[in-house]
Scaffold this motif. Structure first.
Motif, PDB file in Angstrom:
ATOM      1  N   ARG A 238       0.870  -1.170   0.000  1.00  0.00           N
ATOM      2  CA  ARG A 238       0.000   0.000   0.000  1.00  0.00           C
ATOM      3  C   ARG A 238       0.910   1.224   0.000  1.00  0.00           C
ATOM      4  O   ARG A 238       1.961   1.239   0.645  1.00  0.00           O
TER       5      ARG A 238
ATOM      6  N   TYR B  72      -8.119   6.734   2.929  1.00  0.00           N
ATOM      7  CA  TYR B  72      -7.810   6.611   4.350  1.00  0.00           C
ATOM      8  C   TYR B  72      -8.980   6.983   5.251  1.00  0.00           C
ATOM      9  O   TYR B  72      -8.866   6.929   6.478  1.00  0.00           O
ATOM     10  N   ASP B  73     -10.103   7.360   4.653  1.00  0.00           N
ATOM     11  CA  ASP B  73     -11.333   7.597   5.412  1.00  0.00           C
ATOM     12  C   ASP B  73     -12.514   7.392   4.471  1.00  0.00           C
ATOM     13  O   ASP B  73     -12.335   6.944   3.329  1.00  0.00           O
TER      14      ASP B  73
ATOM     15  N   ALA C  50      -3.541   7.593  -3.351  1.00  0.00           N
ATOM     16  CA  ALA C  50      -3.292   6.459  -2.465  1.00  0.00           C
ATOM     17  C   ALA C  50      -3.838   5.167  -3.045  1.00  0.00           C
ATOM     18  O   ALA C  50      -4.759   5.168  -3.868  1.00  0.00           O
TER      19      ALA C  50
ATOM     20  N   ARG D  91      -2.745   1.666   9.578  1.00  0.00           N
ATOM     21  CA  ARG D  91      -3.774   0.630   9.757  1.00  0.00           C
ATOM     22  C   ARG D  91      -3.813  -0.300   8.547  1.00  0.00           C
ATOM     23  O   ARG D  91      -4.063  -1.511   8.698  1.00  0.00           O
ATOM     24  N   GLN D  92      -3.568   0.231   7.356  1.00  0.00           N
ATOM     25  CA  GLN D  92      -3.567  -0.608   6.160  1.00  0.00           C
ATOM     26  C   GLN D  92      -2.459  -1.654   6.202  1.00  0.00           C
ATOM     27  O   GLN D  92      -2.507  -2.637   5.455  1.00  0.00           O
TER      28      GLN D  92
ATOM     29  N   HIS E   7      -8.543   4.974   8.517  1.00  0.00           N
ATOM     30  CA  HIS E   7      -8.018   3.858   7.710  1.00  0.00           C
ATOM     31  C   HIS E   7      -6.702   4.278   7.053  1.00  0.00           C
ATOM     32  O   HIS E   7      -6.455   4.011   5.874  1.00  0.00           O
ATOM     33  N   ALA E   8      -5.847   4.927   7.850  1.00  0.00           N
ATOM     34  CA  ALA E   8      -4.581   5.454   7.353  1.00  0.00           C
ATOM     35  C   ALA E   8      -3.618   4.325   6.976  1.00  0.00           C
ATOM     36  O   ALA E   8      -3.861   3.143   7.234  1.00  0.00           O
ATOM     37  N   LEU E   9      -2.487   4.715   6.393  1.00  0.00           N
ATOM     38  CA  LEU E   9      -1.512   3.740   5.912  1.00  0.00           C
ATOM     39  C   LEU E   9      -1.058   2.797   7.019  1.00  0.00           C
ATOM     40  O   LEU E   9      -0.872   1.595   6.779  1.00  0.00           O
TER      41      LEU E   9
ATOM     42  N   ILE F  99       1.011   5.879  -0.550  1.00  0.00           N
ATOM     43  CA  ILE F  99       0.259   7.126  -0.535  1.00  0.00           C
ATOM     44  C   ILE F  99       1.220   8.283  -0.765  1.00  0.00           C
ATOM     45  O   ILE F  99       2.376   8.243  -0.322  1.00  0.00           O
TER      46      ILE F  99
END
Length: 251
Positions: free
Chosen positions: A3, A219-220, A215, A27-28, A23-25, A5
């Motif tokens: 992933r 992320y949201d 990205a 958390r990914q 749901h930022a990087l 961004i």
């Protein structure tokens, strides 16, 4: 797999892009929502950012998972930038390259990441690798498909291509040599973001005030996110986003 961004806009703490969104990087790295291949992005991570008047970005990379790195948490809280590129690497085969294999790769003013995989690596790209000067092959950052893709892009830029053409033509050449490859590339020079959607998800967010985010996935849940169609080149600045279809190479 992987992933990534990139951000352009007003000065922000790195964590406002990479950590804080729901749901930022970060958390990914353990719970991506739209990743089509692979599940856990724990084999390395990195962030590159531009600071002050220095055109060359700084970087922080490590071989392990981002969620366990306390130094990264501190950096993300206090370091600010108007442009950045971050990436987390999918769990993959064992290798000795460590953090050298973690994006972003860098040279001069450029930061680069690859989300995907080259089919039948490494044999499929032997002919393309042969077009590079020996010095470029000997100075590969890592023994990975992503590092070779970066060398191919750099070679085109050194030869005079602008960054968008260098990325697009590299993707088309690699897709022709290794059909079925996933080639989502991401490149920035601090003022422009260039990316490709080729086999995996890609999204962008452009907001008032000169803020642009590109990205692998949103992320949201802001409805302003736009999905980029597959086989597309994206070129974005702080105020404009241009999408150009890429034609599948002839069989």
């Amino acid at each position: 797999m992987c992933r990534h961004i990139a951000y352009l806009g007003p000065s922000v703490a790195l964590g406002e892009v990479l950590v804080t969104p729901p749901h930022a990087l970060v958390r990914q790295s353990w719970e991506p929502r739209r990743q089509r291949n692979g599940t856990v992005n724990a084999d390395g991570f990195g962030v590159g950012w531009y600071a002050g008047d220095d055109p060359a970005p700084g970087r922080y990379r490590r071989a392990g998972p981002v969620w366990g790195d306390e130094t990264f948490a501190d950096l993300a809280r206090v370091v600010r930038s108007t442009a950045l590129l971050g990436a987390v690497r999918d769990a993959t085969w064992a290798g000795a390259d460590g953090e050298a294999a973690a994006a972003p790769f860098a040279e001069g003013t450029l930061l680069f990441s690859h989300n995907g995989a080259v089919r039948d690596w490494p044999g499929s790209l032997a002919p393309l690798a042969g077009t590079l000067p020996p010095a470029a092959l000997l100075s590969l950052a890592a023994r990975s498909d992503s590092a070779l893709l970066w060398a191919l892009v750099r070679h085109r830029i050194t030869a005079g291509d602008d960054i968008a053409r260098a990325v697009a033509d590299t993707v088309l050449d690699v897709a022709a040599a290794a059909p079925g490859s996933r080639l989502n590339l991401l490149l920035t020079d601090g003022s422009t973001i260039v990316a490709t959607a080729w086999g995996d998800s890609l999204w962008y967010l452009d907001e008032p005030g000169g803020r642009t985010v590109v990205a692998s996935e949103p992320y949201d849940d802001d409805p302003s996110w736009h999905e980029v169609p597959d086989r597309t080149l994206l070129a974005a600045t702080r105020t404009d986003v241009l999408l150009t279809p890429l034609k599948e190479p002839a069989a």
